[in-house]
Design a protein around this motif. Sequence first.
Motif, PDB file in Angstrom:
ATOM      1  N   LYS A  77      -7.049  -0.152   7.694  1.00  0.00           N
ATOM      2  CA  LYS A  77      -7.420  -1.552   7.437  1.00  0.00           C
ATOM      3  C   LYS A  77      -8.908  -1.755   7.731  1.00  0.00           C
ATOM      4  CE  LYS A  77      -3.044  -3.407   7.024  1.00  0.00           C
ATOM      5  NZ  LYS A  77      -2.052  -4.429   7.194  1.00  0.00           N
ATOM      6  N   ASP A 110       6.441  -0.137   1.051  1.00  0.00           N
ATOM      7  CA  ASP A 110       5.041   0.082   0.651  1.00  0.00           C
ATOM      8  C   ASP A 110       4.377   1.081   1.590  1.00  0.00           C
ATOM      9  OD1 ASP A 110       5.291  -1.852   2.681  1.00  0.00           O
ATOM     10  OD2 ASP A 110       3.314  -2.679   2.259  1.00  0.00           O
ATOM     11  N   ARG A 162      11.306  -3.729  -0.068  1.00  0.00           N
ATOM     12  CA  ARG A 162      10.511  -4.934   0.024  1.00  0.00           C
ATOM     13  C   ARG A 162      10.249  -5.442  -1.382  1.00  0.00           C
ATOM     14  NH1 ARG A 162       4.568  -5.229   2.954  1.00  0.00           N
ATOM     15  NH2 ARG A 162       4.504  -7.460   2.855  1.00  0.00           N
TER      16      ARG A 162
HETATM   17 MG    MG Z   1       0.730  -4.262   4.918  1.00  0.00          MG
END
Ligand code: MG
Length: 209
Positions: free
Chosen positions: A48, A112, A137
């Motif tokens: 991230k 994911d 999901r």
């Molecule tokens: Mg995520």
Amino acid sequence: MKRELRLGIMGGTFDPIHYGHLVTAEAVRDEFKLDKVIFVPAGNPPHKVKRKVTDKKHRYLMTILATITNPFFEVSSIEIEREGYTYTIDTIKEFKKLYGDETLFYFITGADAVLEILTWKNADELLRLCYFVAATRPGIEGNKIDQELDKIRNLYGNVIYKVTVPSLAISSTDIRERVAKGRPIKYLLPEPVERYIQKYGLYKEDDSI
Ligand code: MG
Ligand code: ATP
């Protein structure tokens, strides 16, 4: 006879934590009769880097607020206390040391995230250390997941389960966008977390998205 301890590990950035995470953890706990699920907010997640992740103290406290009403849920500060990037492999190894070799670990991820497992640090070792549970999901195509899971199973011969959880099209990204635009986030996450976000003015800036 005493059976071995079964622990679910739910890793995530939890920026913020929402009902998608909570429903998934509870569904997996029930399905595999886990003794508890430990939520592990990530410290500095290496994947991230594109956006600024909210202060880990905030993410940790929101995770505590969200899980407080479930006696089977716990929160660990193991990753947020570590300096530098945090990797799942190091976390699982630390838990193994803490709980002993007999304990069975179920690493819970959304579908994911499962599609990315092979790009994680020491993926093969990680896959040998714990079971993986891939929760379906919304937005992730079922077939694609099955293909990917088969690929991982063939490569490593390890155990990966797939679990269908009540579909929730909730994501932290969407929640952050909503806050930034002044739109409601009610019913997407627990109310104490919503209040916490308001109290500290989180996600108001555009750069938090
Ligand atoms: Mg995520
Ligand atoms: P972001 O949008 O910032 O990526 P996120 O909603 O995906 O946030 P993460 O903290 O990245 O949340 O996710 C932690 C774990 O929870 C991941 O394994 C992810 O796949 C899973 N997860 C997130 N949202 C859901 C959901 N709605 N249903 C099932 N699993 C989910």
